[in-house]
Design an enzyme around this catalytic site. Structure first.
Site, PDB file in Angstrom:
ATOM      1  N   ASP A  47      -3.872  11.950  -5.938  1.00  0.00           N
ATOM      2  CA  ASP A  47      -3.490  12.684  -6.796  1.00  0.00           C
ATOM      3  C   ASP A  47      -4.994  13.238  -7.565  1.00  0.00           C
ATOM      4  OD1 ASP A  47      -1.490  12.868  -9.286  1.00  0.00           O
ATOM      5  OD2 ASP A  47      -3.273  12.484 -10.459  1.00  0.00           O
ATOM      6  N   TYR A  52     -10.842  17.229 -13.128  1.00  0.00           N
ATOM      7  CA  TYR A  52     -11.781  15.693 -13.075  1.00  0.00           C
ATOM      8  C   TYR A  52     -13.013  16.470 -12.141  1.00  0.00           C
ATOM      9  CZ  TYR A  52      -7.438  13.299 -13.067  1.00  0.00           C
ATOM     10  OH  TYR A  52      -6.152  12.417 -13.063  1.00  0.00           O
ATOM     11  N   LYS A  77      -3.436  19.031 -11.350  1.00  0.00           N
ATOM     12  CA  LYS A  77      -2.953  19.185 -12.835  1.00  0.00           C
ATOM     13  C   LYS A  77      -4.057  20.947 -13.399  1.00  0.00           C
ATOM     14  CE  LYS A  77      -2.230  14.422 -12.764  1.00  0.00           C
ATOM     15  NZ  LYS A  77      -3.741  13.729 -12.012  1.00  0.00           N
ATOM     16  N   HIS A 110      -1.258  18.997 -17.605  1.00  0.00           N
ATOM     17  CA  HIS A 110      -2.355  17.802 -17.712  1.00  0.00           C
ATOM     18  C   HIS A 110      -1.882  17.276 -18.660  1.00  0.00           C
ATOM     19  CE1 HIS A 110      -6.169  15.876 -16.179  1.00  0.00           C
ATOM     20  NE2 HIS A 110      -5.450  14.693 -16.327  1.00  0.00           N
ATOM     21  N   LEU A 192      -3.227  -0.118 -13.497  1.00  0.00           N
ATOM     22  CA  LEU A 192      -3.896  -1.314 -13.149  1.00  0.00           C
ATOM     23  C   LEU A 192      -4.542  -1.703 -14.450  1.00  0.00           C
ATOM     24  CD1 LEU A 192      -5.667  -1.525  -9.809  1.00  0.00           C
ATOM     25  CD2 LEU A 192      -2.990  -2.892 -10.031  1.00  0.00           C
ATOM     26  N   ILE A 230      -0.596   5.303  -8.837  1.00  0.00           N
ATOM     27  CA  ILE A 230      -1.731   6.134  -8.402  1.00  0.00           C
ATOM     28  C   ILE A 230      -2.971   5.413  -8.465  1.00  0.00           C
ATOM     29  CG2 ILE A 230      -1.051   8.503  -7.691  1.00  0.00           C
ATOM     30  CD1 ILE A 230      -2.027   8.923 -10.812  1.00  0.00           C
ATOM     31  N   ARG A 238      -9.877  -3.332  -1.512  1.00  0.00           N
ATOM     32  CA  ARG A 238      -9.153  -3.463  -2.381  1.00  0.00           C
ATOM     33  C   ARG A 238      -7.966  -1.373  -2.124  1.00  0.00           C
ATOM     34  NH1 ARG A 238     -13.170  -4.018  -7.974  1.00  0.00           N
ATOM     35  NH2 ARG A 238     -12.583  -5.678  -7.363  1.00  0.00           N
ATOM     36  N   ASN A 242      -4.128  -2.587  -2.350  1.00  0.00           N
ATOM     37  CA  ASN A 242      -3.041  -2.478  -3.067  1.00  0.00           C
ATOM     38  C   ASN A 242      -1.755  -1.764  -1.942  1.00  0.00           C
ATOM     39  OD1 ASN A 242      -5.198  -2.764  -5.168  1.00  0.00           O
ATOM     40  ND2 ASN A 242      -5.848  -0.580  -5.372  1.00  0.00           N
TER      41      ASN A 242
HETATM   42  P1  A2P Z   1     -12.941  -0.686  -8.572  1.00  0.00           P
HETATM   43  O1  A2P Z   1     -12.789   1.078  -7.721  1.00  0.00           O
HETATM   44  O2  A2P Z   1     -14.749  -0.996  -8.709  1.00  0.00           O
HETATM   45  O3  A2P Z   1     -12.376  -0.698  -7.055  1.00  0.00           O
HETATM   46  P2  A2P Z   1      -6.411   1.520 -12.251  1.00  0.00           P
HETATM   47  O4  A2P Z   1      -6.252   2.548 -11.323  1.00  0.00           O
HETATM   48  O5  A2P Z   1      -5.470   1.327 -13.599  1.00  0.00           O
HETATM   49  O6  A2P Z   1      -7.208   3.113 -12.985  1.00  0.00           O
HETATM   50  O7  A2P Z   1      -7.318   1.086 -12.190  1.00  0.00           O
HETATM   51  C1  A2P Z   1      -8.946   1.112 -11.529  1.00  0.00           C
HETATM   52  C2  A2P Z   1      -9.839   0.324 -11.496  1.00  0.00           C
HETATM   53  O8  A2P Z   1      -9.327  -0.963 -10.813  1.00  0.00           O
HETATM   54  C3  A2P Z   1     -11.245   0.297 -10.940  1.00  0.00           C
HETATM   55  O9  A2P Z   1     -12.326  -0.087 -12.082  1.00  0.00           O
HETATM   56  C4  A2P Z   1     -10.749  -0.296  -9.362  1.00  0.00           C
HETATM   57  O10 A2P Z   1     -11.872  -0.707  -9.690  1.00  0.00           O
HETATM   58  C5  A2P Z   1      -9.808  -2.416 -10.235  1.00  0.00           C
HETATM   59  N1  A2P Z   1      -9.393  -2.195  -8.850  1.00  0.00           N
HETATM   60  C6  A2P Z   1      -8.726  -1.181  -8.367  1.00  0.00           C
HETATM   61  N2  A2P Z   1      -7.841  -1.639  -7.460  1.00  0.00           N
HETATM   62  C7  A2P Z   1      -8.589  -3.432  -7.295  1.00  0.00           C
HETATM   63  C8  A2P Z   1      -7.528  -4.665  -6.485  1.00  0.00           C
HETATM   64  N3  A2P Z   1      -7.163  -4.615  -5.811  1.00  0.00           N
HETATM   65  N4  A2P Z   1      -8.248  -5.684  -7.214  1.00  0.00           N
HETATM   66  C9  A2P Z   1      -9.757  -5.645  -8.093  1.00  0.00           C
HETATM   67  N5  A2P Z   1      -9.723  -4.451  -9.014  1.00  0.00           N
HETATM   68  C10 A2P Z   1      -9.489  -3.212  -8.278  1.00  0.00           C
END
Ligand code: A2P
Length: 280
Positions: A47, A52, A77, A110, A192, A230, A238, A242
């Site tokens: 996405d 961006y 978008k 968007h 997140l 997303i 990660r 995820n």
């Molecule tokens: P990083 O890029 O250092 O892994 P969102 O998707 O809600 O925008 O959240 C993104 C944020 O969450 C980023 O700062 C990312 O950091 C962090 N993040 C993504 N996956 C994880 C994970 N599995 N554990 C901890 N932090 C995560």
């Protein structure tokens, strides 16, 4: 098995992978390596957005992956500054050129940008792209109930998705309900809470009890609510984590605990007032 093969059916019949990778705030050169890592890890849904400024990097990663075009679901978008009647076709062509693809799987408005009063014209443009077979599905992002209400009054096609900010502290129940009631799939961006959701003690307790991470708990909560997610990360570890969401289930009690964490804490912009052009 991971969650990357899960799909959700959109109202036009297209299937969208339920877990994708978001690349908001990832610069173009970084996007190339992040998207390459995601595709290598099995992600098949990317996405991005013209705003961006990383579509070129995303496109390079897609090309270098060697995957067939129909193996990866690609969303982008329309920027606020490209809204208006008759302007989306050129913006769409530019986006496809930057991504080096013939077509997108999903193209979104968007932001509603209500101050400009142009999203209605842009929706008609997106409908024209869909009718011409130039895009597989069209949708909106950041649309509130009042925007959806107005849209259904004149649209020839309903949006396939409404991509909005949703996470435990900001659940947007009205926008979610207004979307799902019309068969519009909710895609959660910042699922997140840009990382802020992971510190909640209630989520930490569930994670510990289930033997998974807080991020996995939050993402599983979204999946059990039927939302597309997303999550954004630049870390390959990660990315794998995820997507590893099939080895546990949240109980109705777990779900209710997380449902109860809504505090109205938005992390992004407010669709009622966000009106910058997004063109650099
Ligand atoms: P990083 O890029 O250092 O892994 P969102 O998707 O809600 O925008 O959240 C993104 C944020 O969450 C980023 O700062 C990312 O950091 C962090 N993040 C993504 N996956 C994880 C994970 N599995 N554990 C901890 N932090 C995560």
């Amino acid at each position: 098995m991971n969650a990357l093969t899960r799909t959700v059916a959109l109202n036009g019949g297209v299937e969208i992978p339920q877990v994708g990778l978001g690349v908001f705030q990832v610069p173009s050169d970084g996007a190339r390596s992040v998207v390459s890592a995601a595709l290598a890890a099995g992600y098949r849904h990317i996405d991005t957005a013209a705003a961006y400024a990383n579509e070129v990097g995303v496109g390079e990663a897609l090309r270098e992956s060697g995957l067939r075009r129909d193996e990866v679901f690609v969303t982008s978008k329309l920027r606020n500054g490209d809204q208006g009647r008759g302007t989306a076709a050129a913006a769409y062509a530019d986006t496809c050129e930057r991504l080096a693809v013939e077509h997108l799987d999903l193209y979104l408005i968007h932001w509603p940008n209500p101050a400009a009063g142009l999203w209605q014209d842009s929706w008609r443009d997106l409908e024209d792209l869909l009718d011409a077979g130039r895009v597989r599905a069209i949708g909106v992002s950041n649309f509130l109930p009042e925007h959806l209400e107005e849209l259904v009054g004149f649209a020839r096609h309903l949006p396939a998705v409404n991509q909005i900010e949703v996470h435990p502290a900001f659940q947007q129940r009205e926008a979610v309900a207004a979307s799902t009631a019309r068969g519009i799939v909710v895609e959660a961006y910042s699922p997140l809470g840009q990382g802020s959701a992971l510190a909640a003690s209630a989520i930490g307790e569930i994670a510990e009890a289930r033997g998974v991470s807080p991020a996995q708990v939050v993402l599983r909560w979204h999946l059990q609510h039927g939302r597309v997610v997303i999550p954004k990360t630049t870390s390959p570890e990660r990315m794998a984590q995820n997507a590893d969401l099939e080895g546990f289930v949240l109980s109705p009690k777990d779900m209710a605990v997380i449902d109860g964490l809504d505090s109205g804490a938005r992390t992004g912009n407010d669709p009622r007032s966000f009106s910058i052009s997004q063109i650099r």
